[in-house]
Enzyme design. Structure first.
Site, PDB file in Angstrom:
ATOM      1  N   ASP A  89      29.540  31.158 -57.774  1.00 11.29           N
ATOM      2  CA  ASP A  89      29.045  31.500 -59.117  1.00 11.29           C
ATOM      3  C   ASP A  89      27.839  32.434 -58.975  1.00 11.29           C
ATOM      4  O   ASP A  89      27.368  32.707 -57.881  1.00 11.29           O
ATOM      5  CB  ASP A  89      28.660  30.227 -59.888  1.00 11.29           C
ATOM      6  N   HIS A 123      36.747  30.305 -53.335  1.00 11.75           N
ATOM      7  CA  HIS A 123      36.321  30.257 -54.735  1.00 11.75           C
ATOM      8  C   HIS A 123      35.020  31.054 -54.795  1.00 11.75           C
ATOM      9  O   HIS A 123      33.942  30.524 -54.610  1.00 11.75           O
ATOM     10  CB  HIS A 123      36.100  28.804 -55.162  1.00 11.75           C
ATOM     11  N   GLU A 137      34.926  26.496 -52.089  1.00 15.71           N
ATOM     12  CA  GLU A 137      33.901  27.431 -52.553  1.00 15.71           C
ATOM     13  C   GLU A 137      33.092  27.896 -51.339  1.00 15.71           C
ATOM     14  O   GLU A 137      33.312  27.450 -50.210  1.00 15.71           O
ATOM     15  CB  GLU A 137      32.989  26.755 -53.607  1.00 15.71           C
TER      16      GLU A 137
HETATM   17  O1  9MR Z   1      26.905  21.922 -52.923  1.00 15.74           O
HETATM   18  C1  9MR Z   1      26.899  21.091 -54.056  1.00 15.74           C
HETATM   19  C2  9MR Z   1      27.580  19.791 -53.725  1.00 15.74           C
HETATM   20  O2  9MR Z   1      26.852  19.105 -52.727  1.00 15.74           O
HETATM   21  C3  9MR Z   1      27.723  18.943 -54.979  1.00 15.74           C
HETATM   22  O3  9MR Z   1      28.497  17.795 -54.676  1.00 15.74           O
HETATM   23  C4  9MR Z   1      28.405  19.763 -56.080  1.00 15.74           C
HETATM   24  C5  9MR Z   1      28.567  18.997 -57.373  1.00 15.74           C
HETATM   25  O4  9MR Z   1      27.356  18.729 -57.946  1.00 15.74           O
HETATM   26  O5  9MR Z   1      27.665  20.950 -56.323  1.00 15.74           O
HETATM   27  C6  9MR Z   1      27.590  21.786 -55.206  1.00 15.74           C
HETATM   28  O6  9MR Z   1      26.848  22.908 -55.545  1.00 15.74           O
HETATM   29  C7  9MR Z   1      27.455  23.854 -56.388  1.00 15.74           C
HETATM   30  C8  9MR Z   1      26.443  24.126 -57.500  1.00 15.74           C
HETATM   31  O7  9MR Z   1      26.321  22.997 -58.308  1.00 15.74           O
HETATM   32  C9  9MR Z   1      26.774  25.358 -58.310  1.00 15.74           C
HETATM   33  N1  9MR Z   1      27.031  26.483 -57.478  1.00 15.74           N
HETATM   34  C10 9MR Z   1      28.091  26.250 -56.513  1.00 15.74           C
HETATM   35  C11 9MR Z   1      27.697  25.128 -55.594  1.00 15.74           C
HETATM   36  C12 9MR Z   1      28.706  24.967 -54.471  1.00 15.74           C
HETATM   37  O8  9MR Z   1      29.899  24.391 -54.878  1.00 15.74           O
END
Ligand code: 9MR
Ligand code: ZN
Length: 534
Positions: free
Chosen positions: A151, A462, A517
């Site tokens: 993102d 992603h 991602e």
């Molecule tokens: O890396 C993060 C992971 O540890 C969490 O479980 C997840 C859900 O809260 O979020 C991941 O971080 C994401 C972030 O919230 C938004 N940008 C993308 C990140 C990677 O997936």
């Protein structure tokens, strides 16, 4: 039957294992063929039984004794040959460079130039005015920093942690950090620091008048799959959290320390920002957490405790100030027993460890150093026990494969590397290298989790630019989040059945944000680990 191997290669002196899997008990014979001179050796195979990480029956093949440089493949009577791999001194060099270069591709608020980004060039993004959440006032643009992940958000704590991983990599292994061919290259500052500066300059803008740091700068909702310059959504500067403020203080103090000899006035700016954040932390001993306010659906990066962030902050600050009051604060924060080796975005106790353990002698009190040293060695022994009890030799518990598992795989590798640096015992680093082999394809899916490296790298991260630039190949050096046994998105649930063994819970499809991602702090810890081995 399938052969699982590090698709990039092995260093001559390192331990070398491959695994062969089948869905029922089996035996076979394996030979190692040297492609360059067409010689072969028979290998001994040992039966490892059924493996809960993959659900497969596994055999292990040990070819550590082969140390001659060259190109090889494994041949097995009953299955396809392995991909060709190398035994050589520099097998990790290209991947290491791309892991560090990834950050250039993540730059926000500038155009990526063809000279450096090649076909992945794009024009300037996210340079509009921003809305301050607390009072609705429109502020001038806050430009710069790295996009966080797939993102386009920019979040203070993850950004600080990623920059810190790269800076500690530089501090611990200065000669191993590659040149990056970025716009600043050749300016007299090492490239890894040049790249970090791009993030640090942005982070400086995330500090409020009162010394605290904003938790994040994102739009209310994630953009659709479009190039960054096409995303015209309103960016919002969200409120303070003490987690972000402490991470900010830590990374600024670290930056001030490392940049001093290259650019004293930049170091001064960071030092005074760090001290203003520190003063905010003194006057706010209570935790100010962060949860997304109503209407906001971008990353939350919430945390249950800010003790570890404060501990890291006061470690770096004290290293700078040598102020007795800062040491007193650090000592009291460091009286906690757990979390002293964690290196992830939400738990940063291990970063305090890196600051304390590798400081010049007598910087920190002996008792404090010993407590971190013990923590790293105890954790390393725990990881050794785990690695020895599973057939993929992974320093990773069976139940640790959640969102971003590759970060944990690399955090553990980093912990083991630190244990080698502290104890002089090479065995820990060898265990860390096994985690690297896993990342480079020695896993049940035969998938390299680094784009562009290995014979079968993942291809569909992603990642918004990758999915919208019209170019087939993603840019190289991206680390996938990795298998997530909790299957937390519809795209992976469509492909993977509930209850599938953890190492198979990865879907190389764009839609799978919970397994595929990318994120800056997954790349940065991987870069640190690879720098050590390269
Ligand atoms: O890396 C993060 C992971 O540890 C969490 O479980 C997840 C859900 O809260 O979020 C991941 O971080 C994401 C972030 O919230 C938004 N940008 C993308 C990140 C990677 O997936
Ligand atoms: Zn941008």
């Amino acid at each position: 039957m399938k052969i699982h191997i590090d698709q990039v290669g092995y260093k001559p002196g390192s331990q070398k294992y491959a695994m062969i899997s089948s869905d029922e008990p089996f035996s076979t014979t394996v030979t190692l063929e040297n492609i360059d001179d067409s010689t072969s050796v028979e290998l001994t195979v040992s039966n490892a039984g059924k493996d809960p990480y993959s659900g497969d029956y596994l055999l292990t093949v040990d070819f550590s004794q082969v140390q001659t440089k060259g190109r090889y493949r494994l041949l097995c009577k009953d299955c396809e040959p392995s991909p060709v791999f190398e035994i050589g001194d520099h097998v990790y060099a290209n991947a290491t460079r791309d892991l560090f270069r990834m950050f250039y591709f993540m730059r926000c608020g500038c155009s990526l130039l063809e000279k450096h980004a090649g076909v992945y060039k794009h024009s300037c993004c996210h340079s509009g005015r921003v809305l301050r959440y607390t009072d609705g006032v429109m502020l001038p643009p806050i430009i710069g920093g790295w996009h966080d992940a797939g993102d386009y958000g920019r979040y203070t704590s993850p950004g600080a942690v990623a920059a810190a991983h790269l800076m500690y990599a530089y501090e611990l292994f200065p000669t191993k950090c590659p040149s990056l061919s970025i716009p600043e290259s050749g300016n007299g500052t090492p490239d890894v620091l040049n790249e970090c500066r791009y993030e640090l300059e942005w982070l400086l803008k995330m500090q409020f008048e009162d010394g605290s740091a904003s938790h994040k700068l994102t739009s209310e909702r994630h953009a659709g799959f479009m190039m960054p310059e096409e995303d015209k959504s309103q960016f919002v500067l969200y409120m303070t959290s003490t987690m972000a403020t402490a991470d900010f203080a830590a990374v600024m103090a670290l930056g001030a320390r490392l940049f001093r000899r290259f650019d004293a006035s930049f170091a001064d700016r960071m030092q005074s920002a760090a001290l203003r954040a520190r003063d905010y932390l003194y006057s706010h001993p209570e935790m100010i957490g962060f949860t997304n306010p109503p209407g906001c659906g971008t990353g939350g990066y919430g945390d249950r405790s800010d003790t570890d962030e404060r501990m890291w902050a006061f470690a770096e600050i004290y290293r700078l100030t040598k102020d007795a009051r800062d040491l007193e604060m650090l000592t009291s924060l460091a009286s906690v027993e757990s979390g002293k080796t964690c290196l992830g975005w939400g738990q940063v106790g291990g970063l305090a460890g890196l600051c304390i353990l590798f400081a010049p002698t007598d910087t920190f009190p002996e008792e404090l150093c010993l407590s971190f040293r013990r923590a790293f060695l105890v954790q390393a022994d725990r990881l050794r026990t785990i690695a020895r009890s599973n057939s993929f030799r992974l320093a990773m518990p069976l139940d640790a494969f959640g969102w971003g598992s590759n970060m944990v795989v690399m955090d553990h590798a980093a912990t083991l590397i630190v244990a080698t640096l502290l104890s002089g015992k090479a065995e820990y680093a060898s265990l860390a290298e096994d985690n690297v082999h896993y990342l480079l394809g020695r896993n049940p899916l035969d998938r390299s989790y680094i784009t562009g490296h290995g014979s079968n790298p993942f291809k569909n991260p992603h990642n918004r630019p990758t999915a919208s630039d019209g170019i087939d190949e993603p840019f190289p050096g991206l680390v996938s989040g990795g298998p997530n046994a909790h299957l937390m998105d519809a795209a992976c649930r469509e492909l993977i059945a509930e209850g599938t063994p953890p190492l198979r819970c990865h879907a190389d499809v764009v839609g799978s944000y919970s397994t595929n991602e990318i994120a800056i702090y997954w790349n940065s810890i991987t870069a640190l680990v690879f720098a050590y081995f390269s």
